[in-house]
Design an enzyme around this catalytic site. Structure first.
Site, PDB file in Angstrom:
ATOM      1  N   ASP A  12      41.450  41.401  36.431  1.00 15.29           N
ATOM      2  CA  ASP A  12      40.095  40.855  36.554  1.00 15.29           C
ATOM      3  C   ASP A  12      39.402  41.727  37.599  1.00 15.29           C
ATOM      4  OD1 ASP A  12      37.825  39.477  37.236  1.00 15.29           O
ATOM      5  OD2 ASP A  12      38.837  37.715  38.045  1.00 15.29           O
ATOM      6  N   LYS A  73      30.342  46.691  41.138  1.00 18.34           N
ATOM      7  CA  LYS A  73      30.244  46.234  39.744  1.00 18.34           C
ATOM      8  C   LYS A  73      28.783  45.971  39.345  1.00 18.34           C
ATOM      9  CE  LYS A  73      32.139  42.508  36.842  1.00 18.34           C
ATOM     10  NZ  LYS A  73      33.138  41.433  36.825  1.00 18.34           N
ATOM     11  N   GLU A 178      35.227  37.934  30.200  1.00 15.96           N
ATOM     12  CA  GLU A 178      35.789  37.047  31.232  1.00 15.96           C
ATOM     13  C   GLU A 178      35.885  35.576  30.794  1.00 15.96           C
ATOM     14  OE1 GLU A 178      33.403  38.188  34.616  1.00 15.96           O
ATOM     15  OE2 GLU A 178      34.361  40.149  34.667  1.00 15.96           O
ATOM     16  N   ASP A 202      31.339  30.246  33.943  1.00 19.72           N
ATOM     17  CA  ASP A 202      32.037  31.205  34.804  1.00 19.72           C
ATOM     18  C   ASP A 202      31.044  31.862  35.767  1.00 19.72           C
ATOM     19  OD1 ASP A 202      33.534  33.249  35.899  1.00 19.72           O
ATOM     20  OD2 ASP A 202      33.957  34.269  34.016  1.00 19.72           O
TER      21      ASP A 202
END
Ligand code: AMP
Length: 610
Positions: A12, A73, A178, A202
């Protein structure tokens, strides 16, 4: 998986933290790093001497704010002029500059040199660290990995992640969305043959995904996704930093906007307070020597946090509605609401979500920090043929509508959003000008009618069209999105068969191939440097430890009258001399440390043999 083959890992790669897991003997194991932590900060720091990744980088962030990179990211697959990046640049303590091709680069000082790194390279360093954590645990080299990405990541962002994997020396067997990974983690132990619809909410550090899946045993079908790739816990932290910066300006007449160290200290205090406020009602904000030796003291309560961030909190409900609408479902069709991502611990967010679902209980049975890596490891094992787990099957969808620009600046939709993957669609277009011999094809993603309001993914030209009156030549455009969500577009003149193809990655937001090659070579060199540095540190540490051991031994021998005092004094002199040498030689070579170590070991052996 064949016996003795090294297992594939699940990573992850988060905005704030990353996590790695592996399936062994039919069980998922979330792997702790060298500090014993099961999550590793997605943070990389550069100093005059070394590169640090993870906990070590985060620990020194305050003292080296300009050269400590986090949030990489958020920049993946984006252009420098992207409004989300521009909004943030002022608040990041590190420097982001524009490359000659218009891409963002982190500018740092490393070993007394100015260096620019792409977001892909920084992500690669984090991936490399996660790979090493897994290798240390498994005890053999790891090559294959499933890496997760937000479901709402577009083509450029996915491609950038694939490049990061390549630079890190990993073979990414698959990208996995994800929320799908979180759903797999949740569903794996359920073993219900009854079909159920689950909504995964999420909310991590930098990205937000909502996915609705229908699940039967180990079959997962994503029905709809929605989200925001620029919304997460970091946005809350920044709001708090902004708020307290204003308070400091007002109360202490000090502008800390350009003080990266002060900003960094304040951000750490705000993030900590935010986390604590998920369980407490009020938190102090205390920062020692925030600026010019002045401390800063204030406090934050839940109500204030809510007031400062209410728009962000409420914004998280919009993708829930959008996903339900896309899935053609109502709240009553959802059987479970599964939470993933650290920011779902915020009570107000849980409250809003509960309210939306008529006070239904939220499912928190999976650890929000580890769920995504857990699901990724299961997918990695299933994909590489691990017979110890049941085969997991899933169907994912495209997050956004894909199409091309047509006359009138309109986007002609070719693959609608939430289409099942892999997806292939063809559409025919005609020329708009008499005797036109070429067409420019601009590929967009997004839901707006006007192309300009959508995101341009790339463009290419189809030449050598047979000249004819407008409307006669037919151009067939084919869009193919593979299982990783990566798009290839082809255009063909149906009369001549002349065709052109682009994998969108060749265009916007993508590193050119030669750059990736250069980065792979550099990454290997960096890793070698790190290993050399680690060996050097270990050699020095071993010498220091031996010196302490020997001194203890001398004291023991003296206490027990085992050796003559004169002799012991001589041994002690060697220890003192070594300690002095260590103090004067901070920059010695590994060989020098080793040779001193060998000499001291001889002394120890001599003493013990007497
Ligand atoms: P993830 O990307 O899932 O690791 O989530 C990281 C984000 O979750 C960061 O922004 C953290 O500040 C946030 N977070 C972690 N724990 C909590 C908590 N107890 N309350 C609020 N936010 C949290």
């Amino acid at each position: 998986m064949a016996e003795n083959q090294t297992p594939a890992i699940g990573i992850d790669l988060g905005t704030t933290n990353s996590c790695v897991a592996v399936v062994r003997n039919g069980r998922v194991e979330v792997i702790a790093n060298d500090m014993g932590h099961r999550i590793t900060p997605s943070c990389v720091a550069f100093t005059d001497e070394e590169r640090l990744i993870g906990d070590a980088a985060k620990a020194q962030a305050v003292h080296n704010a300009d050269n400590t990179i986090f949030d990489a990211k958020r920049l993946m697959g984006r252009k420098y002029d992207d409004e989300n990046i521009q909004k943030r640049i002022e608040l990041w303590p590190f420097n982001v500059v524009e490359s000659s091709s218009g891409d963002p680069r982190f500018r740092v000082e490393y070993k007394n040199e100015t260096k620019d790194f792409s977001p892909e390279e920084i992500s690669a360093m984090i991936l490399q660290k996660m790979k090493t954590i897994a290798e240390t645990y498994i005890g053999s080299p790891v090559k294959d990995a499933v890496v997760t990405v937000p479901a709402y990541f577009n083509d450029s962002q996915r491609q950038a992640t694939m490049d990061a994997g390549k630079i890190a020396g990993l073979n990414i067997v698959s990208l996995l969305n994800e929320p799908t990974a979180a759903a797999i983690a949740y569903g794996f132990d359920q073993k219900k043959d009854l079909k159920q619809n689950i909504l995964v909410f999420d909310l991590g550090g930098g990205t937000f995904d909502v996915a609705i899946l229908s699940m039967t045993e180990n079959d997962f079908e994503v029905i709809a996704t929605s989200g925001d790739t620029f919304l997460g816990g970091s946005d809350i932290d920044e709001r708090l930093v902004e708020h307290f910066s204003k308070e400091i300006k007002k109360k202490q007449k000090m502008d800390i906007k350009d003080d990266s160290k002060a900003l960094s200290k304040l951000r750490i205090a705000c993030e900590r307070a935010k986390r604590n406020l998920s369980s407490s009602k009020k938190e102090p904000i205390l920062v020692d020597s925030l600026f010019d030796g002045n401390d800063f003291k204030s406090s934050l309560n839940r109500a204030r946090l809510m007031e400062l961030c209410s728009d962000l909190f409420k914004k998280t409900m919009e993708p829930v509605d959008a996903a339900l609408t896309s899935a053609k479902m109502t709240i009553d069709d959802i059987d479970e609401i599964v939470l993933a991502g650290g920011s779902t611990r915020i009570p107000k967010i849980q409250e809003l979500l509960k309210e939306k679902f008529n006070n239904r209980k939220l499912n928190q049975s999976i650890n929000p920090d580890e769920a995504v890596a857990y699901g990724a490891a299961l997918h990695a094992a299933s994909k590489t043929g691990d017979k110890t787990i049941e085969n997991i099957k899933f169907v994912d969808v495209t997050p956004m509508t894909l199409g091309i620009n047509v006359l009138g600046n309109l986007m002609s939709r070719i693959i609608p959003r939430n289409s099942k993957l892999p997806a292939t669609r063809k559409k025919k277009f005609v020329t708009t000008v008499d005797y036109q011999t070429g067409v420019d094809i601009k590929v967009y993603e997004g839901e707006r009618l006007s192309s300009d309001e959508n995101n341009l993914l790339g463009e290419f030209s189809l030449e050598n069209i047979q000249p004819a009156k407008k409307g006669v030549p037919q151009i067939e455009v084919t869009f193919v999105v593979d299982k990783n969500g990566i798009l290839t577009v082809t255009a063909e003149d149906t009369a001549t068969g002349s065709n052109e193809e682009i994998v969108i990655r060749c265009n916007k937001g993508r590193l050119p191939k030669h750059e990736v090659e250069r980065m792979i070579t550099e990454a290997k060199e960096f890793q070698k440097d790190d290993e050399k540095r680690e060996k050097l540190t270990a050699a020095r540490h071993e010498l220091e430890t031996l010196c302490v051991e020997l001194k203890d031994l001398i004291s023991e021998q003296r206490d027990q009258d085992l050796l003559e005092n004169d002799e012991l004094d001589q041994f002690m002199d060697v220890c003192s001399e070594t300690e002095e040498w260590l103090a004067e030689n901070e920059q010695a070579t590994e060989e020098e440390y080793r040779s001193r170590y060998d000499a001291l070991l001889e002394v120890k052996e001599r003493m013990l043999s007497n």
